[in-house]
Design an enzyme around this catalytic site. Structure first.
Site, PDB file in Angstrom:
ATOM      1  N   ILE A 145      10.475 -12.622   5.577  1.00 22.16           N
ATOM      2  CA  ILE A 145      10.324 -13.379   4.227  1.00 22.16           C
ATOM      3  C   ILE A 145      11.638 -14.390   3.943  1.00 22.16           C
ATOM      4  O   ILE A 145      12.725 -14.068   4.357  1.00 22.16           O
ATOM      5  CB  ILE A 145      10.315 -12.296   3.088  1.00 22.16           C
ATOM      6  CG1 ILE A 145       8.931 -11.351   3.125  1.00 22.16           C
ATOM      7  CG2 ILE A 145      10.389 -13.108   1.699  1.00 22.16           C
ATOM      8  CD1 ILE A 145       9.088 -10.422   2.117  1.00 22.16           C
ATOM      9  N   ASN A 190       2.439 -22.158   4.994  1.00 23.92           N
ATOM     10  CA  ASN A 190       2.262 -20.801   5.577  1.00 23.92           C
ATOM     11  C   ASN A 190       0.740 -20.652   5.938  1.00 23.92           C
ATOM     12  O   ASN A 190      -0.129 -21.333   5.218  1.00 23.92           O
ATOM     13  CB  ASN A 190       2.665 -19.727   4.746  1.00 23.92           C
ATOM     14  CG  ASN A 190       2.728 -18.226   5.605  1.00 23.92           C
ATOM     15  OD1 ASN A 190       2.852 -18.384   6.786  1.00 23.92           O
ATOM     16  ND2 ASN A 190       2.132 -17.511   4.766  1.00 23.92           N
ATOM     17  N   HIS A 227      -1.993 -17.992   7.029  1.00 23.88           N
ATOM     18  CA  HIS A 227      -2.209 -16.122   6.641  1.00 23.88           C
ATOM     19  C   HIS A 227      -3.420 -15.968   6.974  1.00 23.88           C
ATOM     20  O   HIS A 227      -4.340 -16.561   6.826  1.00 23.88           O
ATOM     21  CB  HIS A 227      -1.840 -15.873   5.091  1.00 23.88           C
ATOM     22  CG  HIS A 227      -1.872 -14.470   5.036  1.00 23.88           C
ATOM     23  ND1 HIS A 227      -0.830 -13.489   5.416  1.00 23.88           N
ATOM     24  CD2 HIS A 227      -2.890 -13.750   4.416  1.00 23.88           C
ATOM     25  CE1 HIS A 227      -1.353 -12.492   5.150  1.00 23.88           C
ATOM     26  NE2 HIS A 227      -2.298 -12.474   4.538  1.00 23.88           N
ATOM     27  N   GLY A 233       6.886 -15.495  -3.966  1.00 23.72           N
ATOM     28  CA  GLY A 233       5.878 -13.965  -3.668  1.00 23.72           C
ATOM     29  C   GLY A 233       5.688 -13.950  -2.510  1.00 23.72           C
ATOM     30  O   GLY A 233       5.861 -14.823  -1.616  1.00 23.72           O
TER      31      GLY A 233
HETATM   32  C1  GRF Z   1      -1.390 -16.182  12.645  1.00 26.25           C
HETATM   33  O1  GRF Z   1      -2.588 -15.373  12.763  1.00 26.25           O
HETATM   34  C2  GRF Z   1      -0.833 -16.466  11.518  1.00 26.25           C
HETATM   35  O2  GRF Z   1      -1.627 -16.351  10.336  1.00 26.25           O
HETATM   36  C3  GRF Z   1       0.079 -14.929  11.150  1.00 26.25           C
HETATM   37  O3  GRF Z   1       0.652 -15.105  12.542  1.00 26.25           O
HETATM   38  C4  GRF Z   1      -0.220 -15.530  13.641  1.00 26.25           C
HETATM   39  C5  GRF Z   1       0.498 -16.134  14.326  1.00 26.25           C
HETATM   40  O4  GRF Z   1      -0.148 -16.580  15.775  1.00 26.25           O
HETATM   41  N1  GRF Z   1       0.975 -15.329  10.213  1.00 26.25           N
HETATM   42  P1  GRF Z   1       0.712 -17.156  16.779  1.00 26.25           P
HETATM   43  O5  GRF Z   1       2.037 -16.498  17.012  1.00 26.25           O
HETATM   44  O6  GRF Z   1       0.803 -18.492  16.522  1.00 26.25           O
HETATM   45  O7  GRF Z   1      -0.128 -16.977  17.993  1.00 26.25           O
END
Ligand code: GRF
Length: 201
Positions: A92, A107, A109, A143
């Site tokens: 975080i 980001n 996600h 958050g």
């Molecule tokens: C992705 O699925 C992203 O959404 C999540 O971590 C993963 C990163 O994958 N936060 P990589 O390390 O870029 O292969």
């Protein structure tokens, strides 16, 4: 003409970083620096192979958490990125960083937010028996995975999916989307309205 600079933060495999690297010459952004919190991150190797400057900022090498946070903040300020991209960054961000770079941190996600914030988002979608899940690109606020949404992509859950298989397909969707969205945000600019990001045209 110089392109808008971005800084990428990554902790692991770095497949999203690789997608950004692969599309860089075709799109309007330049990866100025890759920061990691993990010495084993494959993302660091990928950056080095692409001749991108890397910085490992390990909390344990600082006397306390505040000094680590300050080092991260100063490194980011020094590089003056137009956008900071969290590509699988597993920590975080300090409040000071989020504040200084309000609406400048993107980001990715692996869920259709607001569903399944935080860790294990893919496992949660599987456990819930959802027929579809996906990925969300959003700006970072104070958050966890709560910031204004830029774009979402739906991925179908297949009956036999394991966590790894499903996450792999979500990552493919993220890899396709992330470079385009970074390009659009830094090229056209954007506004935040009612918890959503509207890209200027
Ligand atoms: C992705 O699925 C992203 O959404 C999540 O971590 C993963 C990163 O994958 N936060 P990589 O390390 O870029 O292969």
């Amino acid at each position: 003409m110089t392109k808008p600079k971005i800084v990428v933060l990554a902790s692991g495999e770095g497949s999203l970083l690789q997608a950004l690297i692969d599309q860089e010459s075709l799109l309007n952004y330049q990866i100025d620096l890759v920061i990691s919190d993990n010495p084993q991150a494959k993302a660091l190797e990928r950056a080095a192979e692409a001749d991108i400057e890397t910085r490992l900022i390990l909390e344990k090498e600082f006397s306390d958490r505040a000094s680590w946070q300050q080092a991260l903040l100063e490194t980011l300020i020094d590089h003056e990125p137009k956008l900071i991209v969290l590509a699988g960054f597993m920590r975080i961000l300090p409040e000071s960083v989020v504040k200084r770079f309000t609406n400048q941190i993107l980001n990715s996600h692996p869920s259709l937010l607001p569903k399944y914030r935080g860790l294990a988002a893919v496992a949660q979608a599987l456990a819930a028996g959802d027929s579809e899940t996906g990925a969300t690109l959003h700006l970072v606020d104070q958050g966890v995975d709560t910031g204004p949404i830029v774009e979402q992509v739906v991925v179908r859950v297949l009956p036999q999916d394991t966590n790894q298989e499903l996450h792999q397909r979500i990552k493919l969707a993220e890899q396709a989307l992330l470079p385009k969205i970074v390009h659009s945000l830094v090229t056209h600019g954007y506004q935040v309205h009612d918890g959503r990001v509207v890209i200027n045209h």
